[in-house]
Design a protein around this motif. Structure first.
Motif, PDB file in Angstrom:
ATOM      1  N   ALA A 209      61.155  82.036  -0.574  1.00 21.14           N
ATOM      2  CA  ALA A 209      62.411  82.085   0.174  1.00 21.14           C
ATOM      3  C   ALA A 209      63.423  81.101  -0.389  1.00 21.14           C
ATOM      4  N   ARG A 210      62.965  79.900  -0.697  1.00 24.94           N
ATOM      5  CA  ARG A 210      63.866  78.896  -1.262  1.00 24.94           C
ATOM      6  C   ARG A 210      64.404  79.348  -2.613  1.00 24.94           C
ATOM      7  N   ASP A 211      63.536  79.936  -3.431  1.00 24.14           N
ATOM      8  CA  ASP A 211      63.965  80.394  -4.758  1.00 24.14           C
ATOM      9  C   ASP A 211      64.976  81.533  -4.664  1.00 24.14           C
ATOM     10  N   SER A 212      64.913  82.310  -3.593  1.00 18.64           N
ATOM     11  CA  SER A 212      65.829  83.449  -3.450  1.00 18.64           C
ATOM     12  C   SER A 212      67.266  83.006  -3.214  1.00 18.64           C
ATOM     13  N   GLY A 213      67.430  81.806  -2.657  1.00 13.94           N
ATOM     14  CA  GLY A 213      68.768  81.316  -2.339  1.00 13.94           C
ATOM     15  C   GLY A 213      69.368  81.956  -1.101  1.00 13.94           C
ATOM     16  N   ASN A 214      68.559  82.745  -0.381  1.00 13.81           N
ATOM     17  CA  ASN A 214      69.079  83.471   0.778  1.00 13.81           C
ATOM     18  C   ASN A 214      68.724  82.826   2.118  1.00 13.81           C
ATOM     19  N   THR A 215      67.985  81.730   2.072  1.00 14.45           N
ATOM     20  CA  THR A 215      67.581  81.085   3.317  1.00 14.45           C
ATOM     21  C   THR A 215      67.932  79.595   3.289  1.00 14.45           C
ATOM     22  N   ARG A 216      67.816  78.995   4.453  1.00 16.47           N
ATOM     23  CA  ARG A 216      68.034  77.559   4.590  1.00 16.47           C
ATOM     24  C   ARG A 216      66.963  77.008   5.532  1.00 16.47           C
ATOM     25  N   ASP A 217      66.340  75.891   5.131  1.00 19.10           N
ATOM     26  CA  ASP A 217      65.354  75.265   6.006  1.00 19.10           C
ATOM     27  C   ASP A 217      66.045  74.759   7.263  1.00 19.10           C
ATOM     28  N   LEU A 218      65.457  75.056   8.424  1.00 20.81           N
ATOM     29  CA  LEU A 218      66.009  74.576   9.685  1.00 20.81           C
ATOM     30  C   LEU A 218      65.266  73.340  10.185  1.00 20.81           C
ATOM     31  N   PHE A 219      63.916  73.420  10.225  1.00 18.43           N
ATOM     32  CA  PHE A 219      63.141  72.248  10.632  1.00 18.43           C
ATOM     33  C   PHE A 219      61.669  72.422  10.265  1.00 18.43           C
ATOM     34  N   ASP A 220      60.969  71.299  10.263  1.00 14.55           N
ATOM     35  CA  ASP A 220      59.528  71.268  10.027  1.00 14.55           C
ATOM     36  C   ASP A 220      58.829  71.306  11.386  1.00 14.55           C
ATOM     37  N   PRO A 221      58.099  72.367  11.689  1.00 13.69           N
ATOM     38  CA  PRO A 221      57.463  72.456  13.009  1.00 13.69           C
ATOM     39  C   PRO A 221      56.294  71.504  13.192  1.00 13.69           C
ATOM     40  N   PHE A 222      55.876  70.850  12.107  1.00 13.41           N
ATOM     41  CA  PHE A 222      54.714  69.979  12.195  1.00 13.41           C
ATOM     42  C   PHE A 222      55.066  68.505  12.077  1.00 13.41           C
ATOM     43  N   GLY A 223      56.278  68.162  12.461  1.00 12.92           N
ATOM     44  CA  GLY A 223      56.645  66.770  12.613  1.00 12.92           C
ATOM     45  C   GLY A 223      56.391  66.373  14.064  1.00 12.92           C
ATOM     46  N   GLY A 224      56.894  65.254  14.461  1.00  7.12           N
ATOM     47  CA  GLY A 224      56.787  64.848  15.863  1.00  7.12           C
ATOM     48  C   GLY A 224      55.367  64.794  16.361  1.00  7.12           C
ATOM     49  N   THR A 225      55.095  65.439  17.491  1.00  7.52           N
ATOM     50  CA  THR A 225      53.773  65.369  18.118  1.00  7.52           C
ATOM     51  C   THR A 225      52.683  66.038  17.285  1.00  7.52           C
TER      52      THR A 225
END
Length: 326
Positions: A209-225
């Motif tokens: 997805a990152r290589d495609s240039g068509n998406t953007r990371d929103l957040f890491d679901p495995f941070g925090g708790t």
């Protein structure tokens, strides 16, 4: 969180099937475990159910470099793409060990399947997963997901748990979002066609997805708790563990050696990943790798189970100490 599948019925059906074949399990039968106890004799044949993902790389390292053979084990792998297959394979005796996320195994154990942990595989890290949105999406923060649709691979798994924890931390009621199931390979298309507003991706789909240039990371679901909690491991039944302590001990030692090597030598991991997955060498060279580990902290596993209970995935608190019992 709106769901099209009744959670109680889904779990009951899964466990009913698994427990239904318990009568055929080799509780005291060590035909797969054998009686050999030392390397240099006839290897003990075992079958390991596994999903061919990079998390399982230490298992395939141990097969390829002779670690299992040095411990007197001959390992055959068989597909176990989900909790139902892994659990039923274990209790029927078709598999002696099975790899998977701890989340469905905890669910199965609370509903009566007598499981034990044979060996850890990996812990959560910040390199392997993200919730992403389309490049031109107006969504900028976790809080913006209120009332939105999120693509996930299953309604009950590690990803949905991490997303719910992130939503709560941002002040968003997890029930306000809709989880929509898609296979990982189809999530990019679902984003592009507006079927969902965000998608939970793991490697190698995240790098694609990152290589495609068509998406953007929103957040890491495995941070925090969720930071640093145990992610996946190899399970066995309590009956098999009791009947075959020597085989279990050798499997544990072999996996510990392989996991330590995987953690210390990512280049070797990247070379072996294409041999048991569909990930090409060029992609394996740059994907984020899991946090392989030979050590499982019971307190961290209990923290995971407690999060599951607080998010409604468990009917009540589950004591993970049963996974470490006789």
């Amino acid at each position: 969180m709106r769901q099209t599948v009744n959670l109680a019925l889904l779990l009951t059906a899964l466990l009913a099937f698994a427990l239904g074949v318990r009568a055929f399990a080799a509780g005291g039968d060590s035909t797969a475990g054998g009686s050999t106890s030392a390397a240099g004799t006839t290897p003990t044949k075992i079958t390991v159910g596994v999903l061919n993902v990079s998390d399982a790389a230490p298992l395939f390292l141990a097969i390829a470099d002779g670690t299992f053979a040095r411990h007197g084990l001959s390992v055959e792998t068989t597909p176990a793409p989900g909790a139902a297959q892994a659990t039923s394979g274990l209790v029927s005796g078709d598999m002696q060990f099975a790899f998977g996320s701890y989340v469905p195994f905890i669910l199965a154990a609370q509903r009566g399947v007598q499981l034990r942990i044979a060996a850890p595989a990996d812990d959560v890290n910040d390199a392997f997963s993200r919730v992403v949105v389309a490049k031109d999406s107006p969504l900028r923060t976790v809080a913006d997901l209120k009332g939105k649709r999120i693509a996930v691979s299953a309604l009950i798994n590690f990803g949905t748990l991490g997303i719910q924890e992130s939503l709560k931390a941002a002040g968003v009621d997890p029930k306000s979002v809709t989880f929509v199931t898609f296979p990982f390979p189809n999530m990019m298309s679902a984003l592009e066609h507006g079927q969902v507003d965000a998608a939970w991706l793991v490697e190698p789909f995240l790098t694609q997805a990152r290589d495609s240039g068509n998406t953007r990371d929103l957040f890491d679901p495995f941070g925090g708790t969720m930071q640093g909690v145990p992610a996946a491991g190899f399970m066995m039944t309590a009956a098999y563990a009791k009947a075959n302590p020597d085989v279990v001990s050798r499997f544990k030692r072999a996996m510990a050696e392989a996991s330590r090597r995987a953690a210390a030598d990512p280049a070797t991991v990247r070379r072996i990943i294409p041999t048991f997955t569909k990930i090409p060498e060029s992609m394996a060279a740059k994907i984020g790798l899991p946090a392989y580990t030979a050590v499982l902290d019971p307190a961290k596993l209990q923290h995971l189970a407690d999060l599951m209970a607080s998010d409604g995935l468990l009917a009540s608190r589950f004591d993970v100490s049963v996974f470490f019992g006789d």
